[in-house]
Design an enzyme around this catalytic site. Structure first.
Site, PDB file in Angstrom:
ATOM      1  N   ARG A  80      57.257   6.205  51.119  1.00  0.00           N
ATOM      2  CA  ARG A  80      57.285   6.385  52.576  1.00  0.00           C
ATOM      3  C   ARG A  80      56.985   7.834  52.953  1.00  0.00           C
ATOM      4  O   ARG A  80      57.504   8.773  52.343  1.00  0.00           O
ATOM      5  CB  ARG A  80      58.637   5.930  53.148  1.00  0.00           C
ATOM      6  CG  ARG A  80      58.911   4.464  52.859  1.00  0.00           C
ATOM      7  CD  ARG A  80      60.242   3.992  53.396  1.00  0.00           C
ATOM      8  NE  ARG A  80      60.259   3.946  54.853  1.00  0.00           N
ATOM      9  CZ  ARG A  80      61.288   3.491  55.552  1.00  0.00           C
ATOM     10  NH1 ARG A  80      62.372   3.050  54.942  1.00  0.00           N
ATOM     11  NH2 ARG A  80      61.239   3.474  56.872  1.00  0.00           N
TER      12      ARG A  80
ATOM     13  N   GLN B 195      63.433   9.099  63.977  1.00  0.00           N
ATOM     14  CA  GLN B 195      63.815   9.851  62.786  1.00  0.00           C
ATOM     15  C   GLN B 195      63.219  11.246  62.806  1.00  0.00           C
ATOM     16  O   GLN B 195      63.896  12.226  62.467  1.00  0.00           O
ATOM     17  CB  GLN B 195      63.384   9.085  61.533  1.00  0.00           C
ATOM     18  CG  GLN B 195      64.136   7.772  61.344  1.00  0.00           C
ATOM     19  CD  GLN B 195      63.670   7.002  60.122  1.00  0.00           C
ATOM     20  OE1 GLN B 195      62.816   7.461  59.371  1.00  0.00           O
ATOM     21  NE2 GLN B 195      64.222   5.820  59.926  1.00  0.00           N
TER      22      GLN B 195
ATOM     23  N   ASP C 297      61.464  -2.910  64.423  1.00  0.00           N
ATOM     24  CA  ASP C 297      62.185  -3.532  63.313  1.00  0.00           C
ATOM     25  C   ASP C 297      62.322  -5.041  63.477  1.00  0.00           C
ATOM     26  O   ASP C 297      62.647  -5.741  62.514  1.00  0.00           O
ATOM     27  CB  ASP C 297      63.573  -2.914  63.169  1.00  0.00           C
ATOM     28  CG  ASP C 297      63.514  -1.511  62.589  1.00  0.00           C
ATOM     29  OD1 ASP C 297      62.539  -1.206  61.872  1.00  0.00           O
ATOM     30  OD2 ASP C 297      64.436  -0.721  62.850  1.00  0.00           O
TER      31      ASP C 297
END
Length: 434
Positions: free
Chosen positions: A122, A169, A315
């Protein structure tokens, strides 16, 4: 591995509570660790991801006592953090990894951050680039784009950062670093991302200014311990919201679900598709609003999902794709290329696994096209270690004819350890009533 069977029209009925919100649970522990005093967290999600956060901060010298959903964190500010004697292992948690880098951005010691095989793929440069610009010393694979990442804090300076991606994030990592910098740190996003960090910073006594897509804060503000009540995770609730809509003869009530406006895209999509949803007992008195949500079996229609809606349900796209297989006409999902850098490449994984069950679905560069309404049949499917793929496929088994064998079913423990138990509970409620 689990063998799951079709409900054959029996339905899912009953009332449940989903685990605490994962995003809020992570942040409650982290902010408690860098605050001054004892922070109490109730409703904490004791899933593997959030336990990784606790483990990392314990290695940094923070006293954390956790018993199921109750956590107490004794913080002594950033200055209370100590050089870890061991590697900081974030497991499967991208949130832990990226936000932790923001916390470590000014620490006067060396840390090494690592994760599992999924984390190693990632991209981290979206965080390491702005932190380097602020003065943090960072090294890692592919020039700091992949773990393992070595980090040593520097004398941070505030920056005005324009993020190329709308990511909570990234925003959170920069703001956590900005707390330790001289001056005012400002970040501008291309579109709104979830705002749990801004809300929680205020709950810990920090002044944060938000102006449309720009958020800013002054450095050197001390955080003060507090009490955090974590509502149910709407991303977890999404699986049973879709189950209630597509499984015949179903009626499910989910208590105390977080309804933060930056996270409620799943509700907007289901309502637009024609789902029978009722929202009651709304609580807006806390920093994170919550409500009870009831859903009944519904006749769904295909829609287009794109643009600014995508960050509010990124998500939930795997379970939305399943809902679309049971909708009349075609559903198109666009502008969701971010799915390619989740726990798996969720575009390809969703498409490939649902095809195994007979779905008429195809991948595009930034999403997928799902043709409904399609009858699904059982088969052998694989979560590929992705918790959201695993839960989506388990819900699919409820309407697929015959048996469905789900490989790597343990992946659901990352965010929803009680998932299969509650699925059994809801199906047994129907049996007892009939």
């Amino acid at each position: 591995m689990k063998t799951l069977r079709s409900l054959n029209g029996a339905g899912l009925t009953g009332t449940i509570r989903v685990p605490g919100d994962k995003s809020i649970s992570h942040r409650a522990v982290m902010f408690g660790a860098i605050a001054h005093g004892r922070t109490v967290v109730d409703g904490f999600l004791p899933g593997e991801d959030c336990l990784s956060t606790i483990d990392c901060f314990r290695k940094l010298g923070v006293t954390i006592n956790q018993e199921k959903e109750h956590v107490e964190v004794v913080g002594n500010g950033f200055e209370g953090l100590h050089e870890p004697e061991d590697i900081l292992d974030v497991g499967n948690s991208g949130t832990t990894c990226r936000l932790l880098l923001g916390v470590l951005a000014n620490t006067p010691f060396h840390s090494c951050v690592i994760g599992d095989d999924s984390i190693a793929k990632r991209p981290m440069s979206r965080v390491t680039n702005p932190l380097r610009e602020m003065g943090t010393k960072i090294d890692g694979r592919n020039d700091g784009n992949y773990t393992p990442i070595s980090i040593r804090g520097g004398n941070l300076k505030a920056i005005n950062y324009v993020s190329p991606v709308g990511s909570a994030q990234v925003k959170s990592a920069v703001l956590l670093a900005g707390l330790q910098a001289d001056g005012t740190t400002t970040l501008t996003e291309p579109h709104h991302s979830r705002d749990h960090t801004e809300r929680m910073l205020r709950a810990f006594g920090c002044e944060v200014e938000v102006n449309d897509l720009t958020v800013s804060l002054k450095g050197k503000q001390p955080l003060v311990s507090t009490h955090i009540e974590v509502p149910g995770d709407i991303s977890s609730a999404a699986f049973y919201l879709v189950a209630g809509a597509i499984v015949p003869n179903s009626e499910i009530t989910i208590k105390n679900v977080g309804i933060n406006p930056t996270r409620t895209g799943i509700l907007d999509v289901l309502e637009k598709m024609g789902a029978d949803i009722t929202i009651t007992n709304q609580n807006t008195q806390t920093s994170e609003p919550s409500a009870d949500i009831q859903i009944k079996t519904s006749s769904l229609n295909g829609i287009e999902i794109s643009g600014e809606l995508i960050p509010r349900l990124i998500d939930e796209i795997p379970i939305i794709a399943l809902a679309a297989t049971q909708a009349d006409s075609t559903t198109v999902i666009k502008d969701a290329a971010e799915l390619k850098v989740k726990e798996t490449n969720r575009i390809d994984t969703v498409v490939n696994e649902l095809k195994k069950l007979g779905a008429q679905i195809e991948a595009t560069d930034d999403g997928m096209i799902i043709h409904g309404k399609t009858e699904l049949s059982g088969g052998t499917v694989d979560s590929h270690g992705d918790h959201r793929i695993g839960m989506m496929l388990a819900i699919a088994s409820c309407i697929a004819n015959g048996e469905t064998v789900l490989e790597n079913s343990g992946s659901v423990n990352v965010s929803y350890p009680s998932f299969f138990e509650q699925l059994e509970q809801l199906s047994q409620s129907t049996i007892k009533k009939s």
